[in-house]
Structure formats: structure tokens, C-alpha cells
Design a protein around this motif. Structure first.
Motif, PDB file in Angstrom:
ATOM      1  N   LEU A   1       0.720  -1.123  -0.148  1.00 40.08           N
ATOM      2  CA  LEU A   1       0.019  -0.106  -0.209  1.00 40.08           C
ATOM      3  C   LEU A   1       0.861   1.314   0.251  1.00 40.08           C
ATOM      4  O   LEU A   1       0.326   2.233  -0.586  1.00 40.08           O
ATOM      5  CB  LEU A   1      -1.031   0.111   1.258  1.00 40.08           C
ATOM      6  CG  LEU A   1      -2.080  -0.932   1.002  1.00 40.08           C
ATOM      7  CD1 LEU A   1      -2.871  -1.025   2.315  1.00 40.08           C
ATOM      8  CD2 LEU A   1      -2.982  -0.641  -0.170  1.00 40.08           C
ATOM      9  N   GLN A   2       2.186   1.346   0.452  1.00 44.15           N
ATOM     10  CA  GLN A   2       2.954   2.338   0.541  1.00 44.15           C
ATOM     11  C   GLN A   2       3.308   2.500  -0.871  1.00 44.15           C
ATOM     12  O   GLN A   2       3.266   3.766  -1.272  1.00 44.15           O
ATOM     13  CB  GLN A   2       4.066   2.283   1.446  1.00 44.15           C
ATOM     14  CG  GLN A   2       4.008   2.376   3.061  1.00 44.15           C
ATOM     15  CD  GLN A   2       5.172   1.763   3.774  1.00 44.15           C
ATOM     16  OE1 GLN A   2       6.001   1.283   3.451  1.00 44.15           O
ATOM     17  NE2 GLN A   2       4.865   2.258   5.029  1.00 44.15           N
ATOM     18  N   ASP A   3       3.949   1.515  -1.501  1.00 46.81           N
ATOM     19  CA  ASP A   3       4.024   1.930  -3.039  1.00 46.81           C
ATOM     20  C   ASP A   3       2.990   2.393  -3.690  1.00 46.81           C
ATOM     21  O   ASP A   3       3.010   3.179  -4.477  1.00 46.81           O
ATOM     22  CB  ASP A   3       4.641   0.443  -3.738  1.00 46.81           C
ATOM     23  CG  ASP A   3       5.885   0.171  -2.954  1.00 46.81           C
ATOM     24  OD1 ASP A   3       6.625   1.010  -2.599  1.00 46.81           O
ATOM     25  OD2 ASP A   3       6.486  -1.092  -3.085  1.00 46.81           O
ATOM     26  N   TYR A   4       1.674   1.773  -3.549  1.00 48.19           N
ATOM     27  CA  TYR A   4       0.589   2.061  -4.543  1.00 48.19           C
ATOM     28  C   TYR A   4       0.270   3.607  -4.095  1.00 48.19           C
ATOM     29  O   TYR A   4      -0.045   4.200  -5.144  1.00 48.19           O
ATOM     30  CB  TYR A   4      -0.709   1.116  -3.825  1.00 48.19           C
ATOM     31  CG  TYR A   4      -2.019   1.639  -4.488  1.00 48.19           C
ATOM     32  CD1 TYR A   4      -2.213   1.299  -5.816  1.00 48.19           C
ATOM     33  CD2 TYR A   4      -2.910   2.187  -3.926  1.00 48.19           C
ATOM     34  CE1 TYR A   4      -3.435   1.515  -6.496  1.00 48.19           C
ATOM     35  CE2 TYR A   4      -4.237   2.253  -4.417  1.00 48.19           C
ATOM     36  CZ  TYR A   4      -4.399   2.236  -5.675  1.00 48.19           C
ATOM     37  OH  TYR A   4      -5.386   2.331  -6.251  1.00 48.19           O
ATOM     38  N   LEU A   5       0.147   4.053  -2.923  1.00 49.30           N
ATOM     39  CA  LEU A   5      -0.096   5.441  -2.443  1.00 49.30           C
ATOM     40  C   LEU A   5       1.116   6.244  -3.022  1.00 49.30           C
ATOM     41  O   LEU A   5       0.655   7.638  -3.290  1.00 49.30           O
ATOM     42  CB  LEU A   5      -0.519   5.417  -1.202  1.00 49.30           C
ATOM     43  CG  LEU A   5      -1.410   4.741  -0.538  1.00 49.30           C
ATOM     44  CD1 LEU A   5      -1.650   4.923   1.145  1.00 49.30           C
ATOM     45  CD2 LEU A   5      -2.773   5.237  -1.273  1.00 49.30           C
ATOM     46  N   GLN A   6       2.028   6.127  -3.380  1.00 45.52           N
ATOM     47  CA  GLN A   6       3.218   6.820  -4.050  1.00 45.52           C
ATOM     48  C   GLN A   6       3.006   7.083  -5.425  1.00 45.52           C
ATOM     49  O   GLN A   6       3.536   8.026  -5.920  1.00 45.52           O
ATOM     50  CB  GLN A   6       4.700   6.523  -3.643  1.00 45.52           C
ATOM     51  CG  GLN A   6       5.152   6.310  -2.300  1.00 45.52           C
ATOM     52  CD  GLN A   6       6.301   5.747  -2.016  1.00 45.52           C
ATOM     53  OE1 GLN A   6       7.047   5.352  -2.638  1.00 45.52           O
ATOM     54  NE2 GLN A   6       6.553   5.861  -0.772  1.00 45.52           N
ATOM     55  N   MET A   7       2.129   6.226  -6.217  1.00 44.05           N
ATOM     56  CA  MET A   7       1.809   6.502  -7.462  1.00 44.05           C
ATOM     57  C   MET A   7       0.977   7.656  -7.619  1.00 44.05           C
ATOM     58  O   MET A   7       0.260   8.004  -6.692  1.00 44.05           O
ATOM     59  CB  MET A   7       0.836   5.237  -8.063  1.00 44.05           C
ATOM     60  CG  MET A   7       1.693   4.033  -8.143  1.00 44.05           C
ATOM     61  SD  MET A   7       0.638   2.675  -8.226  1.00 44.05           S
ATOM     62  CE  MET A   7      -0.358   3.153  -9.757  1.00 44.05           C
TER      63      MET A   7
ATOM     64  N   ILE B   1      -2.359  10.054  -8.804  1.00 44.42           N
ATOM     65  CA  ILE B   1      -3.807   9.700  -8.486  1.00 44.42           C
ATOM     66  C   ILE B   1      -4.292   9.264 -10.126  1.00 44.42           C
ATOM     67  O   ILE B   1      -5.186   8.426  -9.966  1.00 44.42           O
ATOM     68  CB  ILE B   1      -4.428  10.918  -7.957  1.00 44.42           C
ATOM     69  CG1 ILE B   1      -3.956  11.317  -6.501  1.00 44.42           C
ATOM     70  CG2 ILE B   1      -5.832  10.975  -8.062  1.00 44.42           C
ATOM     71  CD1 ILE B   1      -4.456  12.638  -6.028  1.00 44.42           C
ATOM     72  N   GLU B   2      -3.884   9.975 -10.948  1.00 49.51           N
ATOM     73  CA  GLU B   2      -4.426   9.564 -12.292  1.00 49.51           C
ATOM     74  C   GLU B   2      -4.254   8.049 -12.629  1.00 49.51           C
ATOM     75  O   GLU B   2      -4.995   7.606 -13.071  1.00 49.51           O
ATOM     76  CB  GLU B   2      -3.775  10.318 -13.374  1.00 49.51           C
ATOM     77  CG  GLU B   2      -4.144  11.636 -13.637  1.00 49.51           C
ATOM     78  CD  GLU B   2      -3.196  12.703 -12.476  1.00 49.51           C
ATOM     79  OE1 GLU B   2      -2.154  12.104 -11.768  1.00 49.51           O
ATOM     80  OE2 GLU B   2      -3.501  13.806 -12.234  1.00 49.51           O
ATOM     81  N   ASP B   3      -3.044   7.367 -12.186  1.00 48.60           N
ATOM     82  CA  ASP B   3      -2.732   5.998 -12.421  1.00 48.60           C
ATOM     83  C   ASP B   3      -3.401   5.261 -11.683  1.00 48.60           C
ATOM     84  O   ASP B   3      -4.074   4.347 -11.988  1.00 48.60           O
ATOM     85  CB  ASP B   3      -1.276   5.854 -12.301  1.00 48.60           C
ATOM     86  CG  ASP B   3      -0.210   6.227 -13.328  1.00 48.60           C
ATOM     87  OD1 ASP B   3      -0.770   6.578 -14.223  1.00 48.60           O
ATOM     88  OD2 ASP B   3       0.991   6.530 -12.952  1.00 48.60           O
ATOM     89  N   ARG B   4      -3.768   5.657 -10.309  1.00 53.91           N
ATOM     90  CA  ARG B   4      -4.604   5.011  -9.433  1.00 53.91           C
ATOM     91  C   ARG B   4      -6.048   4.899  -9.973  1.00 53.91           C
ATOM     92  O   ARG B   4      -6.538   3.840  -9.466  1.00 53.91           O
ATOM     93  CB  ARG B   4      -4.598   5.442  -7.928  1.00 53.91           C
ATOM     94  CG  ARG B   4      -3.367   5.156  -7.277  1.00 53.91           C
ATOM     95  CD  ARG B   4      -3.267   5.297  -5.933  1.00 53.91           C
ATOM     96  NE  ARG B   4      -2.607   7.083  -5.784  1.00 53.91           N
ATOM     97  CZ  ARG B   4      -2.878   7.442  -4.797  1.00 53.91           C
ATOM     98  NH1 ARG B   4      -3.753   7.240  -3.750  1.00 53.91           N
ATOM     99  NH2 ARG B   4      -2.422   8.695  -4.693  1.00 53.91           N
ATOM    100  N   LEU B   5      -6.626   6.161 -10.549  1.00 50.56           N
ATOM    101  CA  LEU B   5      -7.760   5.895 -10.858  1.00 50.56           C
ATOM    102  C   LEU B   5      -8.261   5.292 -12.179  1.00 50.56           C
ATOM    103  O   LEU B   5      -9.266   4.758 -12.317  1.00 50.56           O
ATOM    104  CB  LEU B   5      -8.248   7.547 -11.218  1.00 50.56           C
ATOM    105  CG  LEU B   5      -8.489   8.456  -9.801  1.00 50.56           C
ATOM    106  CD1 LEU B   5      -8.676   9.785 -10.534  1.00 50.56           C
ATOM    107  CD2 LEU B   5      -9.701   7.687  -8.958  1.00 50.56           C
ATOM    108  N   ARG B   6      -6.986   5.249 -13.176  1.00 48.31           N
ATOM    109  CA  ARG B   6      -7.171   4.541 -14.413  1.00 48.31           C
ATOM    110  C   ARG B   6      -7.328   3.155 -14.226  1.00 48.31           C
ATOM    111  O   ARG B   6      -8.433   2.317 -14.837  1.00 48.31           O
ATOM    112  CB  ARG B   6      -6.030   4.646 -15.078  1.00 48.31           C
ATOM    113  CG  ARG B   6      -6.270   5.664 -16.357  1.00 48.31           C
ATOM    114  CD  ARG B   6      -5.240   5.869 -17.227  1.00 48.31           C
ATOM    115  NE  ARG B   6      -4.635   7.133 -16.674  1.00 48.31           N
ATOM    116  CZ  ARG B   6      -3.244   7.394 -16.701  1.00 48.31           C
ATOM    117  NH1 ARG B   6      -2.173   6.480 -17.118  1.00 48.31           N
ATOM    118  NH2 ARG B   6      -2.989   8.281 -16.286  1.00 48.31           N
TER     119      ARG B   6
END
Length: 104
Positions: free
Chosen positions: A72-78, A80-85
Motif C-alpha cells: 500500500l505504501q508503494d501504491y499510494l506513492q503512485m 492519482i491519475e494512475d490509481r484512478l485508471r
């Protein structure tokens, strides 16, 4: 004393990384369930002694928690656009796990 503390931190980080990576690899094996993974398997794959495992984690549930925190730490460093896609596809890539539903 700071040099020894820094070396200790690096060794701890290395051991955690080895155990988490081995755990992720075992989880990503086809048909391998969390309940079927043993601490001995994790230690063998990480090339870490069982007593070392217990110096760092209470049990495999604590390792699971540490693994999820790391992912989750790695994921949250991405961005926001990548996370939403593709919200969960990236989490699956980080864990190395197959995120599809298990066959019944």
C-alpha cells in the motif's frame, strides 16, 4: 554508535525484504492459498532461518500485515491519475498475486 545502529537497520530491512519477497512469491504460485503456506516454506524460499523469522514477525499473519503495508505504501506513492485508471490492477502487480476470483 550511529554506525552500528545504521548497520542494524539495514540488516533488518534486508531480512524484511527477503521474507516479504518470498511470501509474495509463494502467494503468487498458482493454487497456493495463504492457509497452506507454512513458515518453513517462507524461510526456505527467503533463505532465512526460522528463528530469524520469529525475531522479526510473531507469525505469518504479522508478515501478511507487513506485506500489505509495504504494498500500500508503494501504491499510494503512485500518481492519482494512475490509481484512478486501473485502481486494483497495480496492487496486483505489486503483490505479484493473481487478483482474479478463485475457482469454485
Amino acid at each position: 554508535m550511529k554506525i552500528n545502529e545504521k548497520k542494524l537497520d539495514l540488516r533488518v530491512a534486508r531480512t524484511h525484504k527477503l521474507l516479504i519477497t518470498a511470501f509474495r512469491d509463494l502467494l503468487s504460485e498458482q493454487g497456493k492459498l495463504f492457509s497452506n503456506i507454512t513458515i518453513n516454506e517462507i524461510c526456505d524460499k527467503a533463505m532465512v532461518h526460522r528463528t530469524t523469522f520469529y525475531k522479526h514477525f510473531e507469525d505469518k499473519f504479522a508478515l501478511l500485515s507487513a506485506t500489505l503495508t509495504w504494498v500500500l505504501q508503494d501504491y499510494l506513492q503512485m500518481s492519482i491519475e494512475d490509481r484512478l485508471r486501473q485502481p486494483l490492477q497495480h496492487v496486483g502487480e505489486f503483490t505479484g498475486a493473481n487478483c482474479s476470483k478463485p475457482e469454485e
